[in-house]
Enzyme design. Structure first.
Site, mmCIF file in Angstrom:
data_model
loop_
_atom_site.group_PDB
_atom_site.id
_atom_site.type_symbol
_atom_site.label_atom_id
_atom_site.label_comp_id
_atom_site.label_asym_id
_atom_site.label_seq_id
_atom_site.Cartn_x
_atom_site.Cartn_y
_atom_site.Cartn_z
ATOM 1 N N ASP A 1 0.735 -1.073 -0.164
ATOM 2 C CA ASP A 1 0.046 -0.002 0.056
ATOM 3 C C ASP A 1 0.938 1.228 -0.028
ATOM 4 O O ASP A 1 2.176 1.269 0.335
ATOM 5 C CB ASP A 1 -1.032 0.126 1.241
ATOM 6 C CG ASP A 1 -1.925 -1.059 1.264
ATOM 7 O OD1 ASP A 1 -2.389 -1.575 0.231
ATOM 8 O OD2 ASP A 1 -2.218 -1.494 2.706
ATOM 9 N N LYS B 1 -3.706 2.897 -2.465
ATOM 10 C CA LYS B 1 -5.014 3.461 -2.724
ATOM 11 C C LYS B 1 -4.961 5.171 -2.582
ATOM 12 O O LYS B 1 -5.159 5.629 -1.715
ATOM 13 C CB LYS B 1 -5.942 3.103 -1.912
ATOM 14 C CG LYS B 1 -6.211 1.633 -1.742
ATOM 15 C CD LYS B 1 -7.501 1.099 -1.111
ATOM 16 C CE LYS B 1 -7.496 -0.470 -0.920
ATOM 17 N NZ LYS B 1 -6.667 -1.016 -0.388
ATOM 18 N N MET C 1 -8.574 7.342 9.837
ATOM 19 C CA MET C 1 -9.196 7.723 8.745
ATOM 20 C C MET C 1 -10.334 9.108 8.985
ATOM 21 O O MET C 1 -11.256 8.951 8.237
ATOM 22 C CB MET C 1 -9.932 6.631 7.810
ATOM 23 C CG MET C 1 -8.698 5.659 7.403
ATOM 24 S SD MET C 1 -9.770 4.148 6.370
ATOM 25 C CE MET C 1 -10.219 3.327 7.602
#
Ligand code: SAH
Length: 500
Positions: free
Chosen positions: A276, A298, A410
């Protein structure tokens, strides 16, 4: 040729070959012993032989395969090179002698090494470690023998009994395959080596027996033309099965020091690493050269769909690859590792999980915030602030009533809305909040505020939000943190006031 030119390391077979050692002191004697131990025929030339060197042909060298000859006399004449030795080593304090021998050797086209005089060397010795059939040799081009020895010791520590056993059985297997007239190339050697090296759970004798069995199976498969599966093959399958394997590995918050030992082993084992964007550069730097790297980070606006990642892992494993799926923090904490595990299970691909140090716990700790603390927080709740990923949606007003510490991952984009919902749920507007950006990285930043002002704070992702009384604490030591003891005291005082 100057010794700082990198040069080509070689192993010289000096067995039965002539080597001249110029010098009669302890350094010359040590070189002579090294040479005699590998079977060289050594001639030592010096005006006199130092008693302190304790170099005595009759007693010291008894039992060594080589032979030594003393020749007293000033060794400057070209005559010292009579009979043309393969190598000349000079170990003397006399600068003129060293320079003259270097010149003679160059004229005679014989390699010359001068102890501690790299400018006179056309050959340099390396710091050596030998274990079984393995030799580790480290060179600094003669520039720092101390550094070479230091690095040699560090590398030597990696050649443990398992590595030695692996090398031994691979060598025997190669001999057998070649003796049968077959090629030893393109076989799944790394699988055999990994497996043989990893048999350390049992006692040494048992591990040796098991390794011999593995090698035996490997040879039989090779001779039946069945062991060609390069690269890859299942971990633990020296037979070279086509079935690969996936390890879902937690990479921690970024600092390679926060990787687990199992994660480091997995990175060495892998032949492909799918990672990632959040994985730290220092962690990626630990992946051996030659390992394929696939970045499925991402990034905003360019997300790699989760199903595509699952499909990629399945495809790689089915091609016999040793796959590490490397994810920031812990793979099963908002890392979607669970979805990947399900995809692998559905496809019948073997996988393991290697848990990692989650930012949810590491980020507060590195900011000096204990997520639980007697009298302040008896619970810690980890919540995603990502609206789209929180299915079913988080009931923030209920979360406000949980008590204890809330850790939000997040949550940067939604921080104002989250803070408002928590206040609606009854959390006091003055509740302390700590925001930790890029925890454990060189540019880690810790911001402190109150719940009512979270929306005003400028925050950059990735960041972890810690909400609760503990967020006012800073337990970092005065020597290792920006805030000193007084800040801690201040925070604690404030806290006591707030709590009391
Ligand atoms: N599996 C990861 C979390 C993935 S979700 C883990 O266990 O750590 C990604 C979120 O984790 C980021 O939005 C941020 O909230 C948090 N995060 C990851 N790395 C971080 C870091 N180095 N510092 C602060 N927060 C981090």
């Amino acid at each position: 040729m100057s010794a700082v030119v990198p040069g080509l390391p070689l192993v010289l077979d000096l067995d039965g070959r002539d080597v001249l050692v110029v010098g009669g002191g302890p350094v010359a004697a040590a070189k002579a012993r090294q040479l005699l131990a590998v079977g060289a025929r050594v001639t030592m030339v010096a005006p006199h032989f130092d008693e302190a060197s304790h170099f005595d042909v009759a007693s010291d060298l008894a039992g060594l395969p080589g032979q030594a000859v003393h020749a007293a006399g000033r060794p400057t004449a070209r005559a010292t090179l009579n009979g043309l030795p393969r190598l000349v080593i000079t170990a003397t304090d006399d600068e003129d002698v060293t320079a003259a021998v270097a010149a003679d050797a160059a004229a005679a086209r014989v390699f010359h090494n001068a102890a501690d005089r790299p400018e006179h060397c056309s050959a340099t010795l390396m710091a050596l470690h030998r274990r079984g059939d393995v030799t580790v040799a480290v060179s600094t081009g003669g520039r720092s023998p101390a550094a070479a020895g230091w690095l040699r010791d560090r590398l030597a520590a990696t050649i443990d009994a398992g590595a030695e056993r692996a090398v031994r059985v691979a060598a025997v297997a190669r001999d057998r395959i070649r003796a049968a007239g077959r090629s030893s190339e393109g076989l799944a050697w790394r699988n055999l080596l990994d497996e043989a090296a990893g048999l350390d759970g049992g006692r040494v004798a048992e591990a040796d027996d098991a390794a011999a069995d593995l090698a035996d199976r490997f040879v039989r498969r090779a001779l039946s033309g069945d062991a060609h599966s390069s690269p890859g093959g299942a971990h633990g399958s020296p037979d070279g099965d086509r079935a690969g394997r996936v390890q879902l590995v937690g990479a921690g918050p970024g600092d390679p020091g926060l990787l687990t030992v199992a994660a480091v082993a997995a990175l060495r084992w892998a032949d492909v690493v799918v990672h990632d964007a959040l994985v730290g550069d220092g962690v990626l730097a630990l992946i051996p050269k030659g390992t394929e790297l696939i970045d499925v980070g991402k990034r905003p606006g360019r997300p790699v769909p989760q199903e595509a990642i699952g499909a990629l892992l399945v495809l790689l494993a089915r091609n016999g690859r040793r796959v590490v799926r490397l994810k920031g923090g812990d793979p099963y904490v908002f890392g979607r590792g669970g979805e990947e595990a399900l995809a692998l299970a559905a496809a019948g691909v073997a996988y393991d999980v290697v848990p990692g140090v989650s930012a949810a716990l590491a980020a507060p700790a590195l900011a000096g915030v204990p997520v639980t603390q007697r009298g302040l927080a008896a619970a810690v709740t980890v919540i995603t602030g990502h609206r789209a990923l929180s299915q079913p949606p988080v009931d923030w007003e209920a979360a406000a009533r949980l008590g204890g510490t809330l850790v939000v991952l997040m949550g940067v984009a939604e921080r104002a809305a989250i803070a408002a919902a928590l206040q609606r749920g009854g959390l006091h507007p003055d509740t302390p909040v700590a925001v930790i950006e890029r925890a454990s990285r060189a540019d880690q930043r810790v911001l402190r505020t109150r719940l009512r002002s979270v929306g005003d704070l400028l925050v950059e992702a990735p960041a972890t939000l810690v909400i609760g009384e503990v967020a006012a604490l800073d337990l970092r030591s005065a020597g290792g943190a920006s805030s000193g003891a007084s800040a801690i005291e201040g925070a604690t005082t404030e806290l006591c006031a707030a709590v009391g």
